[in-house]
Design an enzyme around this catalytic site. Structure first.
Site, mmCIF file in Angstrom:
data_model
loop_
_atom_site.group_PDB
_atom_site.id
_atom_site.type_symbol
_atom_site.label_atom_id
_atom_site.label_comp_id
_atom_site.label_asym_id
_atom_site.label_seq_id
_atom_site.Cartn_x
_atom_site.Cartn_y
_atom_site.Cartn_z
ATOM 1 C CD GLU A 211 -2.870 -1.101 0.114
ATOM 2 O OE1 GLU A 211 -3.119 -0.011 -0.439
ATOM 3 O OE2 GLU A 211 -3.387 -2.168 -0.258
ATOM 4 C CB CYS A 245 -1.388 7.199 1.323
ATOM 5 S SG CYS A 245 -2.634 6.149 2.119
#
Length: 457
Positions: A211, A245
């Site tokens: 990720e 993010c």
């Protein structure tokens, strides 16, 4: 000997005992995790605030989301664990055969968490791993020491070491951990470190989920509700001081509404954080002086229409809007991961999408529009991990939506069923009729092979 071999081997031996494959063991681990979070919510929140000034809402978000994930797995675990019969060619089915998919755990799983959501993004993958029947070694971020040490204190109180364990440290400790032949690795962090993780995993052919991140594009077209867009982009970009993010990384706004949008975006930031965000209890700090200095270096003074102030020692960078930005600006050369937002005007949607789709694929993307043709064109033309239409960031809260990146923003999806599937090996089985004769074996002379093979079509 590798310093972490003993705890790895303890988990490996326990996994071989078959205990983790039972429903009862998995539910027990989920109950333990839930109990740990509920009983220690206050000190978890305190640790988050000490590490980088996370405001109350962002603190509670890190507790409530994992609790929601636990709730999902507890409600759905029996179904997720159940072998699934799937269609097979009718000829095979008619002769008493069937296709079945089994989901089995991989084994010992390493979960490496990031600093920006040091509870949520460490525990969400761990919860999925435990639900899928794996054991877990947790590696919290060393840049959030209060949270990391809290995990070190609490995990042994709630879990047996053969089920869940914690390793603290930084690059040196991660390097040593990665020498072990883990059965699965889950990493959340930067693309640069993700490449290192992937290389290490390749040595043992260990499956991974990465990720990562990237510059997340946001488009505001001429049909958008500008008030809604300004509010949601302001919050989405500045939450966790931009260290998210999935935060909008830059905004393309149609030139016909650009001036009005900029004014409303400025007003939205001021409404949320006041005229001096350094005094706002709702605005977090950068994780380090180094990162504050890095993000401050992206500020081009002549393009600042709001903000622009910073204090490196205080790890503070003010929410800043840069307009009009261009792709030559420092803020658009890499993922910003801070509260500096470049805004660019555009005239033709196809032109900017042609630019966006040639950039590294992002973790998220957003479009604000009432024009369905524009929305459809954007979604079809641009590849990214996931995102929202007329929203920002909220897709990562919904366990029915698989979460993850693509290309430079990562690989693999998790959350809910997708998380269970990602942390499980899919074992595909053809269950044969023991009494059915199928003659497709040598010698082939004189045999009607085509007739025998017809059952597979």
């Amino acid at each position: 000997m590798n310093a972490y071999q003993p705890i790895f081997q303890k988990q490996k031996d326990f996994f071989y005992s078959e205990s983790t494959k039972t429903y009862d063991w998995r539910i027990d681990q989920l109950n333990r995790m839930e109990k740990m979070l509920r009983e220690n919510q206050e000190i978890f929140c305190e640790a988050l605030h000490k590490d980088f000034g996370k405001p109350p809402f962002e603190q509670l978000f890190e507790i409530t989301v994992p609790l929601g994930v636990i709730k999902y797995y507890k409600e759905n675990l029996r179904t997720l664990m159940q072998p699934q019969q799937v269609p097979i060619p009718k000829g095979l089915e008619a002769t008493g055969n069937k296709g079945v998919i089994y989901k089995e755990p991989f084994g010992v799983t390493l979960v490496i968490g990031p600093f920006n959501a040091p509870i949520l993004l460490l525990l969400d993958p761990a919860i999925a791993a435990l639900a899928a029947g794996n054991t877990v070694i947790l590696k919290p971020a060393n840049t959030t020491p209060n949270t990391a040490h809290l995990f070190q204190q609490l995990i042994p109180k709630y879990f047996e070491p053969e089920a869940v364990n914690v390793v603290l440290g930084g690059r040196e400790e991660i390097t040593e951990l990665l020498q072990l032949p883990f059965d699965f690795i889950f990493f959340t962090g930067s693309a640069a470190v993700g490449k290192i993780i992937m290389k290490a995993a390749a040595e043992n052919l260990t499956p991974i989920v990465l990720e990562l991140g990237g510059q997340n594009p946001t488009i505001v077209d001429e049909t958008a509700n500008i008030d809604i867009a300004a509010d949601r982009i302001s919050w989405g970009h500045n939450a966790i001081s931009g260290q998210w993010c999935i935060a909008p990384g830059y905004v393309y706004v149609h030139e016909n509404i650009a001036s009005e949008f900029i004014e409303k975006l400025k007003a939205a930031v001021t409404k949320m954080y006041g005229s001096d965000p350094s005094q706002s209890p709702d605005f977090a700090r950068m994780i380090s002086e180094h990162d504050a200095e890095r993000v401050a270096s992206y500020i081009v003074p002549e393009k600042v229409v709001l903000g622009g102030r910073f204090n490196i020692k205080e790890r503070y960078v003010e929410p800043t809007i840069l307009y009009p930005s261009t792709w030559d600006d420092p803020a658009l050369q890499q993922e910003i991961f801070g509260p500096v937002l470049p805004v660019m005007p555009y005239n033709d949607l196809k032109d900017i999408i042609n630019i966006i789709k040639r950039k590294p694929k992002s973790l998220s993307a957003y479009i604000f529009s009432k024009n369905q043709a524009n929305i459809d064109y954007f979604l079809n033309a641009v590849s990214f991990g996931g995102g929202c239409v007329n929203q920002t960031n909220l897709h990562c809260w919904i366990d029915s939506l698989p979460f993850g990146g693509v290309g430079m923003s990562g690989m693999g999806k998790y959350y809910g069923k997708a998380g269970f599937d990602a942390l499980s090996n899919t074992k595909a089985m053809l269950m044969g009729n023991p009494d059915w004769e199928l003659d497709v074996f040598p010698p082939y002379a004189g045999k009607d092979i085509a007739s025998n093979l017809s059952v597979f079509s």
